[in-house]
Scaffold this active site. Structure first.
Site, PDB file in Angstrom:
ATOM      1  N   VAL A  15       0.959  -1.214  -0.115  1.00 50.65           N
ATOM      2  CA  VAL A  15      -0.004   0.082  -0.024  1.00 50.65           C
ATOM      3  C   VAL A  15       0.887   1.224   0.084  1.00 50.65           C
ATOM      4  O   VAL A  15       0.522   2.175  -0.741  1.00 50.65           O
ATOM      5  CB  VAL A  15      -1.068   0.115   1.302  1.00 50.65           C
ATOM      6  CG1 VAL A  15      -1.849   1.208   1.052  1.00 50.65           C
ATOM      7  CG2 VAL A  15      -1.736  -1.282   1.201  1.00 50.65           C
ATOM      8  N   LYS A 107      -6.555  -1.676  10.454  1.00 51.93           N
ATOM      9  CA  LYS A 107      -7.970  -1.988  11.052  1.00 51.93           C
ATOM     10  C   LYS A 107      -7.611  -2.507  12.283  1.00 51.93           C
ATOM     11  O   LYS A 107      -8.199  -2.369  13.162  1.00 51.93           O
ATOM     12  CB  LYS A 107      -8.831  -3.025  10.183  1.00 51.93           C
ATOM     13  CG  LYS A 107      -8.040  -4.345   9.817  1.00 51.93           C
ATOM     14  CD  LYS A 107      -7.974  -4.244   8.111  1.00 51.93           C
ATOM     15  CE  LYS A 107      -6.907  -5.224   7.830  1.00 51.93           C
ATOM     16  NZ  LYS A 107      -6.805  -5.087   6.221  1.00 51.93           N
ATOM     17  N   GLU A 192      -2.674 -15.239   3.286  1.00 51.97           N
ATOM     18  CA  GLU A 192      -1.329 -15.180   3.802  1.00 51.97           C
ATOM     19  C   GLU A 192      -0.895 -16.925   4.107  1.00 51.97           C
ATOM     20  O   GLU A 192      -1.756 -17.823   4.164  1.00 51.97           O
ATOM     21  CB  GLU A 192      -1.426 -14.717   5.612  1.00 51.97           C
ATOM     22  CG  GLU A 192      -1.907 -13.203   5.508  1.00 51.97           C
ATOM     23  CD  GLU A 192      -0.935 -12.363   5.000  1.00 51.97           C
ATOM     24  OE1 GLU A 192       0.109 -12.680   5.078  1.00 51.97           O
ATOM     25  OE2 GLU A 192      -1.299 -11.280   4.227  1.00 51.97           O
ATOM     26  N   LYS A 207     -12.923  -5.043  11.100  1.00 51.98           N
ATOM     27  CA  LYS A 207     -13.565  -4.109   9.987  1.00 51.98           C
ATOM     28  C   LYS A 207     -14.897  -3.700  10.398  1.00 51.98           C
ATOM     29  O   LYS A 207     -15.591  -2.669  10.423  1.00 51.98           O
ATOM     30  CB  LYS A 207     -13.506  -4.487   8.481  1.00 51.98           C
ATOM     31  CG  LYS A 207     -12.138  -4.848   7.937  1.00 51.98           C
ATOM     32  CD  LYS A 207     -12.048  -5.474   6.792  1.00 51.98           C
ATOM     33  CE  LYS A 207     -10.812  -5.655   6.184  1.00 51.98           C
ATOM     34  NZ  LYS A 207     -10.816  -6.479   5.066  1.00 51.98           N
ATOM     35  N   GLY A 304      -5.471  -4.775  -2.279  1.00 51.74           N
ATOM     36  CA  GLY A 304      -4.701  -4.551  -3.417  1.00 51.74           C
ATOM     37  C   GLY A 304      -4.095  -3.336  -3.097  1.00 51.74           C
ATOM     38  O   GLY A 304      -4.636  -2.326  -2.804  1.00 51.74           O
TER      39      GLY A 304
HETATM   40  N1  LIG Z   1      -2.510  -4.849   1.280  1.00 47.64           N
HETATM   41  C1  LIG Z   1      -3.743  -4.689   1.003  1.00 47.64           C
HETATM   42  O1  LIG Z   1      -4.395  -4.887   0.266  1.00 47.64           O
HETATM   43  C2  LIG Z   1      -4.551  -3.748   2.223  1.00 47.64           C
HETATM   44  C3  LIG Z   1      -5.803  -3.452   2.155  1.00 47.64           C
HETATM   45  C4  LIG Z   1      -6.254  -2.794   3.211  1.00 47.64           C
HETATM   46  C5  LIG Z   1      -5.749  -2.402   4.292  1.00 47.64           C
HETATM   47  N2  LIG Z   1      -4.436  -2.846   4.394  1.00 47.64           N
HETATM   48  C6  LIG Z   1      -3.638  -2.348   5.334  1.00 47.64           C
HETATM   49  O2  LIG Z   1      -2.614  -1.575   5.197  1.00 47.64           O
HETATM   50  C7  LIG Z   1      -1.448  -1.600   6.024  1.00 47.64           C
HETATM   51  C8  LIG Z   1      -0.255  -1.881   5.291  1.00 47.64           C
HETATM   52  O3  LIG Z   1      -0.427  -3.234   4.686  1.00 47.64           O
HETATM   53  P1  LIG Z   1       0.533  -3.694   3.427  1.00 47.64           P
HETATM   54  O4  LIG Z   1       0.038  -4.815   2.577  1.00 47.64           O
HETATM   55  O5  LIG Z   1       1.182  -2.781   2.344  1.00 47.64           O
HETATM   56  O6  LIG Z   1       1.792  -4.328   4.064  1.00 47.64           O
HETATM   57  P2  LIG Z   1       3.197  -4.711   3.789  1.00 47.64           P
HETATM   58  O7  LIG Z   1       3.409  -5.003   2.355  1.00 47.64           O
HETATM   59  O8  LIG Z   1       3.680  -5.733   4.530  1.00 47.64           O
HETATM   60  O9  LIG Z   1       4.235  -3.483   3.997  1.00 47.64           O
HETATM   61  C9  LIG Z   1       4.506  -3.058   5.228  1.00 47.64           C
HETATM   62  C10 LIG Z   1       5.516  -2.160   5.118  1.00 47.64           C
HETATM   63  O10 LIG Z   1       5.968  -1.535   6.429  1.00 47.64           O
HETATM   64  C11 LIG Z   1       7.270  -1.678   6.961  1.00 47.64           C
HETATM   65  N3  LIG Z   1       7.669  -1.988   8.357  1.00 47.64           N
HETATM   66  C12 LIG Z   1       7.045  -2.977   8.765  1.00 47.64           C
HETATM   67  N4  LIG Z   1       7.822  -3.073  10.224  1.00 47.64           N
HETATM   68  C13 LIG Z   1       8.464  -1.841  10.222  1.00 47.64           C
HETATM   69  C14 LIG Z   1       9.154  -1.211  11.166  1.00 47.64           C
HETATM   70  N5  LIG Z   1       9.179  -1.777  12.389  1.00 47.64           N
HETATM   71  N6  LIG Z   1       9.554  -0.057  10.926  1.00 47.64           N
HETATM   72  C15 LIG Z   1       9.502   0.545   9.657  1.00 47.64           C
HETATM   73  N7  LIG Z   1       8.994  -0.042   8.762  1.00 47.64           N
HETATM   74  C16 LIG Z   1       8.342  -1.394   8.870  1.00 47.64           C
HETATM   75  C17 LIG Z   1       7.928  -2.955   5.829  1.00 47.64           C
HETATM   76  O11 LIG Z   1       9.184  -2.403   5.602  1.00 47.64           O
HETATM   77  P3  LIG Z   1      10.133  -3.218   4.316  1.00 47.64           P
HETATM   78  O12 LIG Z   1       9.355  -3.136   3.102  1.00 47.64           O
HETATM   79  O13 LIG Z   1      11.329  -2.760   4.546  1.00 47.64           O
HETATM   80  O14 LIG Z   1      10.173  -4.633   4.996  1.00 47.64           O
HETATM   81  C18 LIG Z   1       6.919  -2.230   4.573  1.00 47.64           C
HETATM   82  O15 LIG Z   1       7.363  -1.688   3.644  1.00 47.64           O
HETATM   83  C19 LIG Z   1      -1.882  -2.736   7.016  1.00 47.64           C
HETATM   84  O16 LIG Z   1      -2.319  -1.992   8.212  1.00 47.64           O
HETATM   85  C20 LIG Z   1      -2.885  -3.509   6.128  1.00 47.64           C
HETATM   86  O17 LIG Z   1      -3.776  -3.954   7.218  1.00 47.64           O
HETATM   87  C21 LIG Z   1      -3.656  -3.531   3.330  1.00 47.64           C
END
Ligand SMILES: NC(=O)c1ccc[n+]([C@@H]2O[C@H](COP(=O)([O-])OP(=O)(O)OC[C@H]3O[C@@H](n4cnc5c(N)ncnc54)[C@H](OP(=O)(O)O)[C@@H]3O)[C@@H](O)[C@H]2O)c1
Length: 440
Positions: A15, A107, A192, A207, A304
């Site tokens: 995201v 969430k 996952e 949610k 997404g």
């Molecule tokens: N993906 C979806 O479709 C979706 C949909 C709705 C809501 N969300 C929400 O959006 C949020 C992000 O989701 P995502 O899918 O984008 O997650 P993700 O791909 O796992 O990305 C998480 C990011 O956070 C960074 N990170 C993790 N721990 C950290 C720390 N301690 N310090 C600094 N950076 C840190 C990671 O760094 P690195 O890249 O360097 O590892 C990565 O860039 C979540 O709350 C999720 O529930 C996601």
């Protein structure tokens, strides 16, 4: 034009990277719409060297997102790290305490700590915005918080987890087992490695707790949610649902009832003709029932990178335009304390599939226990297997067969009592399958 809104993005994963990309792509259009440019000035993630398909060379880098959150170089902190505690919580708390606006898609964090975080935002007059936290790209938060002021909402329900809807859709259309569809979902990146959070309904519950608060003006009460996942649904249930005129969806449902606010997440039979039944695959949908608008259904991508980032950017644009609202639509002090409606008092139709021996009098025994609990049956059908039919054309082979009951409105408590009595009479050879039916 006003000074730019300076944005710090903490978390550059699926995201976060998409948010940086969209802000760059829509740069001019956003400045025109908001009357003010939006600039990413700082970013943070774990690994600075990771390839992310975005250019971060012009932004200040922070190894620790909490340092970004307190930086004087940002006005708005976008938390896209994830997780109900840890770095995400520290980042949001620090940003709010530093007087910065916060946008998050998290969430889990909101369901757990939203009620404690919102007053911090109120104290400083800053935003705590979370459009992306429920149903991803669907603007359901804005709809509930801003677009329905002229309505009293009495029910909100939806398909809030794309993984579950993908699995149920494949099970239905291809007659496949749960485990096989789950494997495919994992291979395609929809689920996952540990799918428990999605398939057992916890993600939907997070949610739902947010939507309930916005719909009814109540304090979030995630602990009150009754939760059942989809892992016990069999292809036979989807086939029987189809024969009965229903589809099975994992729904999150919040409803104002005479006994209080009911919040539940469980596999649900919905009439095939309903809008929500048409939603297949990873798509999400939310239906809002309210007195003036009657029924409103929003359908779209619930996850997404780009779709979720679309909602995050909308929140950032509101902040740039100066539109700051209380996170839950009204100050936290004015949210009602919800009266919990216990699940035992839930009233609705039920589909019950019992595995019984093909024996004279079994169906009558089951029907008697139902009648004793004042449960009216809309239908009761015994599904004999070919083996049972061949063994004994008179229906007395004793082979296991399915007895399928559909009830008129009954309470959860009476259904449970009847099923306990049926089990105590040794009328069933397996635990019953119980699926609630949601009326339109
Ligand atoms: N993906 C979806 O479709 C979706 C949909 C709705 C809501 N969300 C929400 O959006 C949020 C992000 O989701 P995502 O899918 O984008 O997650 P993700 O791909 O796992 O990305 C998480 C990011 O956070 C960074 N990170 C993790 N721990 C950290 C720390 N301690 N310090 C600094 N950076 C840190 C990671 O760094 P690195 O890249 O360097 O590892 C990565 O860039 C979540 O709350 C999720 O529930 C996601």
């Amino acid at each position: 034009m006003l000074e730019p809104l300076r944005v710090g993005v903490a978390g550059l994963g699926t995201v976060g990277a998409a948010v940086v990309r969209i802000l760059a792509r829509q740069d001019n259009a956003l400045a025109e719409r908001c009357g003010r440019p939006i600039r990413v000035t700082a970013v943070s993630a774990r690994d600075r060297a990771k390839a992310r398909g975005i250019d971060i060379s012009g932004h200040a880098w922070f190894d620790d997102p909490v340092d970004l959150a307190r930086s004087r170089e940002v006005d708005c902190v976008v938390e896209l790290i994830g997780g109900g505690d840890g770095a995400a919580k520290d980042t949001v708390e620090t940003a709010l305490a530093s007087g910065h606006h916060v946008v998050t898609a998290n969430k889990a964090l909101l369901a757990k700590h939203g009620l404690a975080l919102a007053p911090l935002a109120e104290r400083w007059g800053v935003a705590l915005s979370f459009e992306a936290a429920a149903a991803g790209g669907i603007p359901v938060i804005k709809t509930l918080r801003e677009a329905l002021h002229g309505n009293a909402v009495w029910r909100v329900y939806g398909i809030l987890n794309g993984t579950c809807n993908y699995i149920l859709s494949r099970m239905e259309t291809e007659g496949l087992a749960f485990a096989e569809c789950l494997k495919d979902a994992q291979r395609l990146g929809y689920a996952e490695a540990d799918p428990t959070f999605d398939v057992e309904g916890f993600d939907t519950a997070h949610k739902l707790s947010i939507l309930t608060s916005l719909a009814f003006g109540t304090e979030m009460d995630a602990e009150a949610i009754y939760i059942e996942g989809i892992s016990k649904i069999a292809p036979l249930d989807l086939k029987l649902a189809d024969e009965l005129g229903y589809r099975i969806k994992l729904l999150g449902v919040a409803e104002r009832t005479p006994s209080g606010v009911e919040q539940r997440v469980h596999p649900t039979m919905v009439p095939k003709s309903s809008s929500i039944a048409q939603v297949m695959g990873v798509t999400n949908a939310v239906t809002i029932d309210a007195d003036a608008v009657r029924e409103l259904t929003l359908i779209g991508p619930g996850a997404g990178g780009d779709a979720t980032a679309s909602a995050v950017v909308a929140d950032i644009a509101d902040i740039a335009s100066g539109t700051i609202r209380p996170p839950f639509g009204r100050p936290v002090a004015r949210l009602e304390k919800p009266q919990r409606a216990p699940m035992q008092r839930h009233e609705g139709g039920y589909y019950i599939r019992l595995t019984v021996p093909d024996r004279l009098g079994t169906a009558a025994g089951v029907a008697r226990h139902m009648a004793d609990e004042e449960i009216s049956l809309e239908s009761i059908v015994q599904k004999r297997s070919d083996i049972a039919a061949t063994k004994d054309p008179h229906g007395r082979s004793g082979a296991p067969v399915s007895l399928v009951l559909v009830t008129y409105a009954a309470t959860e408590a009476s259904i449970r009592r009847a099923l306990d009595k049926i089990a105590a009479d040794s009328l069933v050879s397996e635990p019953p399958q119980v699926i609630r039916i949601e009326r339109e």
